[in-house]
Design a protein around this motif. Structure first.
Motif, mmCIF file in Angstrom:
data_model
loop_
_atom_site.group_PDB
_atom_site.id
_atom_site.type_symbol
_atom_site.label_atom_id
_atom_site.label_comp_id
_atom_site.label_asym_id
_atom_site.label_seq_id
_atom_site.Cartn_x
_atom_site.Cartn_y
_atom_site.Cartn_z
ATOM 1 N N GLU A 187 0.828 -1.216 0.000
ATOM 2 C CA GLU A 187 0.000 0.000 0.000
ATOM 3 C C GLU A 187 0.863 1.266 0.000
ATOM 4 O OE1 GLU A 187 -3.235 0.223 -0.549
ATOM 5 O OE2 GLU A 187 -3.219 -1.955 -0.752
ATOM 6 N N PHE A 188 1.968 1.228 0.740
ATOM 7 C CA PHE A 188 2.881 2.377 0.719
ATOM 8 C C PHE A 188 3.437 2.579 -0.688
ATOM 9 C CE2 PHE A 188 3.685 1.924 5.450
ATOM 10 C CZ PHE A 188 3.150 3.155 5.775
ATOM 11 N N LYS A 189 3.886 1.507 -1.314
ATOM 12 C CA LYS A 189 4.439 1.608 -2.664
ATOM 13 C C LYS A 189 3.380 2.098 -3.645
ATOM 14 C CE LYS A 189 8.038 -1.834 -2.139
ATOM 15 N NZ LYS A 189 8.564 -3.134 -2.583
ATOM 16 N N ARG A 190 2.181 1.620 -3.471
ATOM 17 C CA ARG A 190 1.076 2.056 -4.330
ATOM 18 C C ARG A 190 0.832 3.561 -4.179
ATOM 19 N NH1 ARG A 190 -4.754 0.582 -3.128
ATOM 20 N NH2 ARG A 190 -5.774 1.709 -4.761
ATOM 21 N N PHE A 191 0.864 4.030 -2.941
ATOM 22 C CA PHE A 191 0.694 5.456 -2.688
ATOM 23 C C PHE A 191 1.800 6.258 -3.375
ATOM 24 C CE2 PHE A 191 1.602 9.273 -0.204
ATOM 25 C CZ PHE A 191 0.364 9.895 -0.225
ATOM 26 N N PHE A 192 3.063 5.772 -3.251
ATOM 27 C CA PHE A 192 4.194 6.470 -3.878
ATOM 28 C C PHE A 192 4.027 6.531 -5.393
ATOM 29 C CE2 PHE A 192 6.903 4.844 -0.164
ATOM 30 C CZ PHE A 192 6.637 5.974 0.587
ATOM 31 N N LEU A 193 3.542 5.447 -5.986
ATOM 32 C CA LEU A 193 3.380 5.403 -7.440
ATOM 33 C C LEU A 193 2.189 6.223 -7.930
ATOM 34 C CD1 LEU A 193 4.128 1.647 -8.162
ATOM 35 C CD2 LEU A 193 5.521 3.619 -8.800
ATOM 36 N N LEU A 194 1.086 6.143 -7.220
ATOM 37 C CA LEU A 194 -0.123 6.844 -7.660
ATOM 38 C C LEU A 194 -0.109 8.339 -7.356
ATOM 39 C CD1 LEU A 194 -2.883 4.246 -6.698
ATOM 40 C CD2 LEU A 194 -1.950 4.744 -8.972
ATOM 41 N N HIS A 195 0.628 8.716 -6.337
ATOM 42 C CA HIS A 195 0.636 10.123 -5.913
ATOM 43 C C HIS A 195 2.067 10.637 -5.734
ATOM 44 C CE1 HIS A 195 -3.599 9.419 -5.139
ATOM 45 N NE2 HIS A 195 -3.271 8.384 -4.397
ATOM 46 N N GLU A 254 6.138 13.232 2.083
ATOM 47 C CA GLU A 254 7.187 13.295 3.117
ATOM 48 C C GLU A 254 6.674 12.828 4.481
ATOM 49 O OE1 GLU A 254 10.411 13.664 2.579
ATOM 50 O OE2 GLU A 254 9.782 13.710 0.479
ATOM 51 N N ASP A 255 5.370 12.944 4.708
ATOM 52 C CA ASP A 255 4.803 12.447 5.964
ATOM 53 C C ASP A 255 4.724 10.924 5.972
ATOM 54 O OD1 ASP A 255 4.463 15.050 6.801
ATOM 55 O OD2 ASP A 255 2.367 15.157 6.124
ATOM 56 N N VAL A 256 4.581 10.332 4.800
ATOM 57 C CA VAL A 256 4.406 8.885 4.694
ATOM 58 C C VAL A 256 5.749 8.146 4.751
ATOM 59 C CG1 VAL A 256 3.638 7.064 3.121
ATOM 60 C CG2 VAL A 256 2.240 9.095 3.459
ATOM 61 N N ARG A 257 6.808 8.749 4.252
ATOM 62 C CA ARG A 257 8.109 8.076 4.180
ATOM 63 C C ARG A 257 8.590 7.527 5.532
ATOM 64 N NH1 ARG A 257 10.225 8.586 -0.903
ATOM 65 N NH2 ARG A 257 9.668 10.480 -1.995
ATOM 66 N N PRO A 258 8.516 8.268 6.630
ATOM 67 C CA PRO A 258 8.970 7.700 7.909
ATOM 68 C C PRO A 258 8.169 6.461 8.330
ATOM 69 C CG PRO A 258 8.695 10.068 8.122
ATOM 70 C CD PRO A 258 8.166 9.686 6.778
ATOM 71 N N TYR A 259 6.891 6.445 8.025
ATOM 72 C CA TYR A 259 6.071 5.270 8.351
ATOM 73 C C TYR A 259 6.496 4.067 7.512
ATOM 74 C CZ TYR A 259 3.042 8.409 10.946
ATOM 75 O OH TYR A 259 2.555 9.321 11.846
#
Length: 131
Positions: free
Chosen positions: A5-13, A20-25
């Motif tokens: 899901e993180f990778k999907r978020f990075f690719l879609l958005h 930058e808020d998502v990367r630490p998670y």
């Protein structure tokens, strides 16, 4: 599933203001999974199931190369190879270990070593929830 899901978020958005808020998670999730693999490998090693421990340690090194404790994982992998009567693989891993860590440590001056020691973070483990 979470990493997908993180990778999907990075690719879609890719231009999201939340990136930058998502990367630490994402990094924390990967570190948690790597720590789990290490714990399972240690479990197998303690029960003298060295073949399984070797598999977990190798998986950790291949899948999570950014894991902060890769040096310790490599040390445990060398021990597991030796305990599993695989001295050739242990020697090969030890050669890689020395190239990666020992030669690097010898090349630093004492001033550089103290700078790196100041930057190192202590092993922060979450405390168990209170009941």
């Amino acid at each position: 599933k979470l990493l997908v899901e993180f990778k999907r978020f990075f690719l879609l958005h890719p231009n999201s203001p939340y990136l930058e808020d998502v990367r630490p998670y994402y990094r924390a999730a990967r570190e948690l999974l790597a720590r789990y693999e290490l714990m399972v490998g240690d479990f197998y090693y303690a029960r003298e199931s060295y073949y399984s421990a070797i598999g977990r340690y190798l998986y950790l090194l291949r899948t999570y190369p950014e894991y902060p404790a890769t040096k310790e994982v490599m040390e445990r992998l060398i021990e597991a190879y030796r305990a599993n009567q695989q001295p050739e693989l242990a020697d090969e891993m030890e050669r890689i270990y020395k190239m990666r860590y020992v030669s690097r440590e010898l090349s630093f001056t004492s001033d550089e070593k103290s700078l790196y020691a100041q930057d190192a973070e202590p092993d922060a483990r979450p405390s168990p929830p209170e009941r």
